[in-house]
Design a protein around this motif. Structure first.
Motif, PDB file in Angstrom:
ATOM      1  N   GLU A   1       0.851  -1.180   0.000  1.00  0.00           N
ATOM      2  CA  GLU A   1       0.000   0.000   0.000  1.00  0.00           C
ATOM      3  C   GLU A   1       0.889   1.232   0.000  1.00  0.00           C
ATOM      4  OE1 GLU A   1      -1.701  -0.325   3.885  1.00  0.00           O
ATOM      5  OE2 GLU A   1      -2.721  -2.188   3.414  1.00  0.00           O
ATOM      6  N   LYS A   2       0.274   2.347  -0.278  1.00  0.00           N
ATOM      7  CA  LYS A   2       1.006   3.612  -0.233  1.00  0.00           C
ATOM      8  C   LYS A   2       1.569   3.807   1.170  1.00  0.00           C
ATOM      9  CE  LYS A   2       0.264   8.520  -1.236  1.00  0.00           C
ATOM     10  NZ  LYS A   2       1.040   9.082  -0.186  1.00  0.00           N
ATOM     11  N   THR A   3       2.804   4.248   1.245  1.00  0.00           N
ATOM     12  CA  THR A   3       3.441   4.505   2.535  1.00  0.00           C
ATOM     13  C   THR A   3       3.501   6.003   2.793  1.00  0.00           C
ATOM     14  OG1 THR A   3       5.629   4.542   1.518  1.00  0.00           O
ATOM     15  CG2 THR A   3       4.885   2.429   2.410  1.00  0.00           C
ATOM     16  N   THR A   4       3.672   6.365   4.048  1.00  0.00           N
ATOM     17  CA  THR A   4       3.879   7.759   4.434  1.00  0.00           C
ATOM     18  C   THR A   4       5.375   8.018   4.413  1.00  0.00           C
ATOM     19  OG1 THR A   4       1.921   7.710   5.835  1.00  0.00           O
ATOM     20  CG2 THR A   4       3.537   9.459   6.256  1.00  0.00           C
ATOM     21  N   ALA A   5       5.786   9.028   3.665  1.00  0.00           N
ATOM     22  CA  ALA A   5       7.214   9.334   3.525  1.00  0.00           C
ATOM     23  C   ALA A   5       7.809   9.740   4.873  1.00  0.00           C
ATOM     24  CB  ALA A   5       7.404  10.457   2.514  1.00  0.00           C
ATOM     25  N   LEU A   6       9.054   9.370   5.069  1.00  0.00           N
ATOM     26  CA  LEU A   6       9.796   9.745   6.274  1.00  0.00           C
ATOM     27  C   LEU A   6      10.930  10.677   5.851  1.00  0.00           C
ATOM     28  CD1 LEU A   6       9.986   6.241   7.977  1.00  0.00           C
ATOM     29  CD2 LEU A   6       8.432   8.116   8.538  1.00  0.00           C
ATOM     30  N   PRO A   7      10.843  11.957   6.219  1.00  0.00           N
ATOM     31  CA  PRO A   7      11.880  12.915   5.806  1.00  0.00           C
ATOM     32  C   PRO A   7      13.265  12.488   6.282  1.00  0.00           C
ATOM     33  CG  PRO A   7      10.029  14.028   6.856  1.00  0.00           C
ATOM     34  CD  PRO A   7       9.820  12.557   7.049  1.00  0.00           C
ATOM     35  N   TYR A   8      14.250  12.715   5.454  1.00  0.00           N
ATOM     36  CA  TYR A   8      15.667  12.436   5.732  1.00  0.00           C
ATOM     37  C   TYR A   8      15.974  10.953   5.931  1.00  0.00           C
ATOM     38  CZ  TYR A   8      15.514  17.436   6.473  1.00  0.00           C
ATOM     39  OH  TYR A   8      15.298  18.765   6.309  1.00  0.00           O
ATOM     40  N   ALA A   9      15.051  10.099   5.535  1.00  0.00           N
ATOM     41  CA  ALA A   9      15.288   8.655   5.645  1.00  0.00           C
ATOM     42  C   ALA A   9      16.213   8.223   4.516  1.00  0.00           C
ATOM     43  CB  ALA A   9      13.969   7.902   5.568  1.00  0.00           C
ATOM     44  N   PRO A  10      16.975   7.168   4.729  1.00  0.00           N
ATOM     45  CA  PRO A  10      17.824   6.640   3.652  1.00  0.00           C
ATOM     46  C   PRO A  10      16.972   6.210   2.459  1.00  0.00           C
ATOM     47  CG  PRO A  10      18.361   5.623   5.771  1.00  0.00           C
ATOM     48  CD  PRO A  10      17.127   6.434   5.979  1.00  0.00           C
ATOM     49  N   ALA A  11      17.581   6.068   1.304  1.00  0.00           N
ATOM     50  CA  ALA A  11      16.872   5.743   0.061  1.00  0.00           C
ATOM     51  C   ALA A  11      16.131   4.412   0.138  1.00  0.00           C
ATOM     52  CB  ALA A  11      17.857   5.720  -1.105  1.00  0.00           C
ATOM     53  N   TYR A  12      16.638   3.461   0.912  1.00  0.00           N
ATOM     54  CA  TYR A  12      15.999   2.149   0.993  1.00  0.00           C
ATOM     55  C   TYR A  12      14.745   2.143   1.864  1.00  0.00           C
ATOM     56  CZ  TYR A  12      18.987   2.038   5.130  1.00  0.00           C
ATOM     57  OH  TYR A  12      19.626   2.351   6.295  1.00  0.00           O
ATOM     58  N   VAL A  13      14.436   3.233   2.561  1.00  0.00           N
ATOM     59  CA  VAL A  13      13.228   3.306   3.373  1.00  0.00           C
ATOM     60  C   VAL A  13      12.084   3.830   2.502  1.00  0.00           C
ATOM     61  CG1 VAL A  13      12.117   4.380   5.371  1.00  0.00           C
ATOM     62  CG2 VAL A  13      14.503   3.637   5.525  1.00  0.00           C
ATOM     63  N   CYS A  14      11.070   2.976   2.283  1.00  0.00           N
ATOM     64  CA  CYS A  14       9.897   3.381   1.487  1.00  0.00           C
ATOM     65  C   CYS A  14       9.076   4.411   2.254  1.00  0.00           C
ATOM     66  CB  CYS A  14       8.983   2.195   1.232  1.00  0.00           C
ATOM     67  SG  CYS A  14       9.645   0.944   0.185  1.00  0.00           S
ATOM     68  N   GLY A  15       9.003   4.215   3.557  1.00  0.00           N
ATOM     69  CA  GLY A  15       8.182   5.063   4.405  1.00  0.00           C
ATOM     70  C   GLY A  15       7.626   4.238   5.544  1.00  0.00           C
ATOM     71  N   ALA A  16       6.458   4.647   6.038  1.00  0.00           N
ATOM     72  CA  ALA A  16       5.841   3.964   7.173  1.00  0.00           C
ATOM     73  C   ALA A  16       4.405   3.592   6.822  1.00  0.00           C
ATOM     74  CB  ALA A  16       5.872   4.858   8.397  1.00  0.00           C
ATOM     75  N   ILE A  17       3.933   2.510   7.458  1.00  0.00           N
ATOM     76  CA  ILE A  17       2.542   2.094   7.312  1.00  0.00           C
ATOM     77  C   ILE A  17       1.931   1.934   8.701  1.00  0.00           C
ATOM     78  CG2 ILE A  17       2.828   0.940   5.083  1.00  0.00           C
ATOM     79  CD1 ILE A  17       2.883  -1.748   6.626  1.00  0.00           C
ATOM     80  N   ASN A  18       0.617   1.993   8.743  1.00  0.00           N
ATOM     81  CA  ASN A  18      -0.121   1.758   9.976  1.00  0.00           C
ATOM     82  C   ASN A  18      -0.638   0.332   9.932  1.00  0.00           C
ATOM     83  OD1 ASN A  18      -1.987   1.574  12.036  1.00  0.00           O
ATOM     84  ND2 ASN A  18      -3.006   3.497  11.568  1.00  0.00           N
ATOM     85  N   LEU A  19      -0.147  -0.485  10.831  1.00  0.00           N
ATOM     86  CA  LEU A  19      -0.569  -1.883  10.903  1.00  0.00           C
ATOM     87  C   LEU A  19      -1.377  -2.068  12.181  1.00  0.00           C
ATOM     88  CD1 LEU A  19      -0.398  -4.770   9.693  1.00  0.00           C
ATOM     89  CD2 LEU A  19       1.621  -5.111  11.112  1.00  0.00           C
ATOM     90  N   ARG A  20      -2.681  -1.934  12.062  1.00  0.00           N
ATOM     91  CA  ARG A  20      -3.594  -2.064  13.201  1.00  0.00           C
ATOM     92  C   ARG A  20      -3.156  -1.228  14.397  1.00  0.00           C
ATOM     93  NH1 ARG A  20      -3.143  -6.757  10.683  1.00  0.00           N
ATOM     94  NH2 ARG A  20      -1.631  -7.717  12.060  1.00  0.00           N
ATOM     95  N   GLY A  21      -2.833   0.038  14.123  1.00  0.00           N
ATOM     96  CA  GLY A  21      -2.475   0.967  15.189  1.00  0.00           C
ATOM     97  C   GLY A  21      -0.991   1.044  15.508  1.00  0.00           C
ATOM     98  N   VAL A  22      -0.190   0.215  14.888  1.00  0.00           N
ATOM     99  CA  VAL A  22       1.260   0.230  15.110  1.00  0.00           C
ATOM    100  C   VAL A  22       1.923   0.780  13.846  1.00  0.00           C
ATOM    101  CG1 VAL A  22       3.308  -1.179  15.565  1.00  0.00           C
ATOM    102  CG2 VAL A  22       1.126  -1.761  16.643  1.00  0.00           C
ATOM    103  N   ILE A  23       2.772   1.790  14.001  1.00  0.00           N
ATOM    104  CA  ILE A  23       3.476   2.382  12.869  1.00  0.00           C
ATOM    105  C   ILE A  23       4.753   1.586  12.616  1.00  0.00           C
ATOM    106  CG2 ILE A  23       4.525   4.476  11.935  1.00  0.00           C
ATOM    107  CD1 ILE A  23       1.490   4.688  12.487  1.00  0.00           C
ATOM    108  N   LEU A  24       4.897   1.080  11.388  1.00  0.00           N
ATOM    109  CA  LEU A  24       6.060   0.268  11.025  1.00  0.00           C
ATOM    110  C   LEU A  24       6.812   0.893   9.866  1.00  0.00           C
ATOM    111  CD1 LEU A  24       4.554  -3.330  10.990  1.00  0.00           C
ATOM    112  CD2 LEU A  24       5.851  -2.253  12.810  1.00  0.00           C
ATOM    113  N   THR A  25       8.122   0.820   9.916  1.00  0.00           N
ATOM    114  CA  THR A  25       8.970   1.241   8.807  1.00  0.00           C
ATOM    115  C   THR A  25       8.965   0.148   7.754  1.00  0.00           C
ATOM    116  OG1 THR A  25      10.386   2.446  10.345  1.00  0.00           O
ATOM    117  CG2 THR A  25      11.321   1.944   8.191  1.00  0.00           C
TER     118      THR A  25
END
Length: 163
Positions: free
Chosen positions: A49-73
């Motif tokens: 699914e679409k991820t939420t971008a994480l500013p200043y994250a390394p290139a290999y980090v797609c972003g973050a997702i919400n997995l049933r209330g837990v934010i995961l990289t």
């Protein structure tokens, strides 16, 4: 679409003889190469699914997702391994994994293709120390990289988590 994986109590299950330690592995594709990790380190498999971008994250980090209330990289394994992912691939999935030290994150792969029983004695070590691969194993006529999950997760996510 989410596939839940039942977790057991031990990463290795002995099969038959004392020296043959068989581990159930999940096999997935990144680019043109196949990799595997122990099924017991997999919490679930989710459609990408679409991820939420994480500013200043390394290139290999797609972003973050919400997995049933837990934010995961979410880590793009293709970028980390420096391989070209499959173009326009609707089968890309996020494998939610937990390392042995309890770090949970998502790993974006091109597709999950198989589950296999791997004899730990048949894994041929790679020569590089600190490599993201613990070795290579033959499954049928395919050479599959055994991903060193703790190293990958520790390098990619673990260093960013405060202790």
């Amino acid at each position: 679409m989410a596939i839940s994986i039942q977790q057991g109590t031990d990463m290795t299950e002995e099969a038959g003889t004392e020296d043959a330690k068989i581990v159930k592995m999940i096999v997935f594709v990144v680019g043109e190469q196949e990799y595997c990790i122990p099924i017991l380190s997999v919490r679930e498999i989710r459609k990408f699914e679409k991820t939420t971008a994480l500013p200043y994250a390394p290139a290999y980090v797609c972003g973050a997702i919400n997995l049933r209330g837990v934010i995961l990289t979410v880590i793009d394994l293709a970028v980390y391994l420096n391989v070209k992912p499959e173009a326009d691939n609707p089968r890309r999935v996020v494998v939610i994994v937990e390392s042995s030290n309890g770090i949970v994150c998502g790993i974006l792969v091109d597709r999950v293709i198989d589950m296999a029983d791997v004899n730990l004695g048949e894994i041929q070590a790679v020569s590089e120390e600190g490599s993201s691969l613990s070795g290579l194993v033959m499954i049928g006529d395919r050479i599959i990289g055994v991903l060193r999950l703790d190293t990958v997760v520790g390098e990619l996510v673990g260093n960013a988590i405060p202790e």
